[in-house]
Design an enzyme around this catalytic site. Sequence first.
Site, PDB file in Angstrom:
ATOM      1  N   ASP A 133       0.798  -1.231   0.000  1.00 37.26           N
ATOM      2  CA  ASP A 133       0.000   0.000   0.000  1.00 37.26           C
ATOM      3  C   ASP A 133       0.833   1.285   0.000  1.00 37.26           C
ATOM      4  O   ASP A 133       0.276   2.385   0.076  1.00 37.26           O
ATOM      5  CB  ASP A 133      -0.972   0.000   1.194  1.00 37.26           C
ATOM      6  CG  ASP A 133      -0.242  -0.106   2.521  1.00 37.26           C
ATOM      7  OD1 ASP A 133       0.921  -0.564   2.527  1.00 37.26           O
ATOM      8  OD2 ASP A 133      -0.830   0.273   3.550  1.00 37.26           O
ATOM      9  N   GLU A 170      11.049  -3.559  13.178  1.00 34.81           N
ATOM     10  CA  GLU A 170      12.172  -3.235  12.294  1.00 34.81           C
ATOM     11  C   GLU A 170      13.499  -3.206  13.053  1.00 34.81           C
ATOM     12  O   GLU A 170      14.486  -3.781  12.605  1.00 34.81           O
ATOM     13  CB  GLU A 170      11.957  -1.868  11.617  1.00 34.81           C
ATOM     14  CG  GLU A 170      10.859  -1.849  10.578  1.00 34.81           C
ATOM     15  CD  GLU A 170       9.483  -1.501  11.142  1.00 34.81           C
ATOM     16  OE1 GLU A 170       9.299  -1.604  12.381  1.00 34.81           O
ATOM     17  OE2 GLU A 170       8.590  -1.132  10.354  1.00 34.81           O
TER      18      GLU A 170
HETATM   19  N1  UDP Z   1      -0.870  -7.582   5.333  1.00 35.31           N
HETATM   20  C1  UDP Z   1      -0.985  -8.958   5.383  1.00 35.31           C
HETATM   21  N2  UDP Z   1      -1.969  -9.515   6.154  1.00 35.31           N
HETATM   22  C2  UDP Z   1      -2.846  -8.764   6.880  1.00 35.31           C
HETATM   23  C3  UDP Z   1      -2.712  -7.367   6.837  1.00 35.31           C
HETATM   24  C4  UDP Z   1      -1.696  -6.826   6.081  1.00 35.31           C
HETATM   25  O1  UDP Z   1      -0.238  -9.660   4.717  1.00 35.31           O
HETATM   26  O2  UDP Z   1      -3.722  -9.332   7.567  1.00 35.31           O
HETATM   27  C5  UDP Z   1       0.171  -6.998   4.478  1.00 35.31           C
HETATM   28  C6  UDP Z   1      -0.299  -5.775   3.708  1.00 35.31           C
HETATM   29  O3  UDP Z   1      -0.885  -6.156   2.496  1.00 35.31           O
HETATM   30  C7  UDP Z   1       0.954  -4.953   3.573  1.00 35.31           C
HETATM   31  C8  UDP Z   1       1.751  -5.332   4.818  1.00 35.31           C
HETATM   32  O4  UDP Z   1       1.222  -6.540   5.298  1.00 35.31           O
HETATM   33  O5  UDP Z   1       1.688  -5.288   2.427  1.00 35.31           O
HETATM   34  C9  UDP Z   1       1.662  -4.261   5.918  1.00 35.31           C
HETATM   35  O6  UDP Z   1       0.335  -4.114   6.278  1.00 35.31           O
HETATM   36  P1  UDP Z   1      -0.354  -2.680   6.506  1.00 35.31           P
HETATM   37  O7  UDP Z   1      -0.131  -1.877   5.299  1.00 35.31           O
HETATM   38  O8  UDP Z   1      -1.754  -2.886   6.939  1.00 35.31           O
HETATM   39  O9  UDP Z   1       0.512  -2.163   7.696  1.00 35.31           O
HETATM   40  P2  UDP Z   1       0.922  -0.671   8.072  1.00 35.31           P
HETATM   41  O10 UDP Z   1       1.363   0.011   6.824  1.00 35.31           O
HETATM   42  O11 UDP Z   1      -0.286  -0.056   8.637  1.00 35.31           O
HETATM   43  O12 UDP Z   1       2.019  -0.868   9.022  1.00 35.31           O
HETATM   44 MN    MN Z   2       0.856  -0.059   4.936  1.00 33.03          MN
END
Ligand code: UDP
Ligand code: MN
Length: 364
Positions: free
Chosen positions: A224, A310
Amino acid sequence: MNSNITHKKRSNDNAEISCSEDPENMSFFSQGLRRRKLNLCSCSSLILIIILITIIYFSEILLFGWRRGDVFCGPNLASETKLTELKNKVNFLTSILKRFGISEKEYIDEHLPKIFVVTPTHARPVQKAELTRLKNVFLHIPALHWIIVEDANGKSELVTNFLKTSSIPHTHLFKQTPVQWKINQKDPRWIKPRGVLQRNEGISWLRENISPTEKGVVYFADDDNTYSIELFKEMRYTQKISVWPVGFVGGIMVEKPLLDEKGRVRGFNANWRPDRKFPLDMASFAVNLGLLVRSTDAFFSHRSQRGFLETDFLEKLATRDDLEPKADSCTKVFVWHTQTSDPDLNREQKLKVQGKRSNLGMEV
Ligand code: UDP
Ligand code: MN
């Protein structure tokens, strides 16, 4: 009288005929006529032969010239046409490379370190749109291998179809997150880390399939975020860990490493828990391929303290002194932590109940 007339006539003609008064001479006269006819005959035969020779000569040129492809066009014109065609093609392809900001040198270099991009992804209405946005950037990057890991118990049709038509070298994997590590719909996003097991699946694949001596770099690109082409140029020659600023993360406009006068990382501007050893977002670093493949204990962990995913990972790979600041000494933003909001589908819910889904038989 008659003979006189004949004589006069003959004397006017030529010496040979003028003295032919007797029958003998008369036959000589007819002989002369025959000879003249013969002369005419040999003359026309000669002309005929000349015409024939000319025809044969030109037909040779026509026949062989045609075969060589240079008749009427002069020698080598066919090859010149071919050359012009090829030149036009080269100009066309060069203009494409230029238009898309692709370095010709990079494409020709077969020893270019490979960029392995690991992307966790999960099913939701915007999944294909998100992956498409990433694909459109990755298509510009030479020597890029995309490892897509689905958070699912198998490969979905949507992602399989998407990758099939992507024209990007890729590996398609899956690993399901157990329910206890999933966030509930009403929970805030930060309560549990996401994409943890999927990134680890990508790391395991690299350790199993890539030789530790292969030149390259690994980047964890969530589906995203917004990535620029420049970002990938920055990370390609990473020795250990490359770092750069990221937009819209940690509650501020830009989170970035801070450098000393010698250009080394001396700290970070992170607002939240700046005491972390590496207060960095997932999008802000890339790891050398060999280093990651060799460091067999380096994985992401669900057991990491909240917000420490991280830093815990990087601590297994490097020290602060190993960090290589990129993006013009960390003064440029080439990646943004853009979190896509869920689209408003309230009318679709009603259609679904009525069995009239708008996307029936259609992939969106
Ligand atoms: N993601 C996943 N399973 C989930 C939720 C998220 O594989 O149940 C993936 C999502 O598609 C993205 C990554 O993990 O590529 C990070 O997730 P998110 O963007 O929701 O996290 P944030 O950016 O809020 O840390
Ligand atoms: Mn994200």
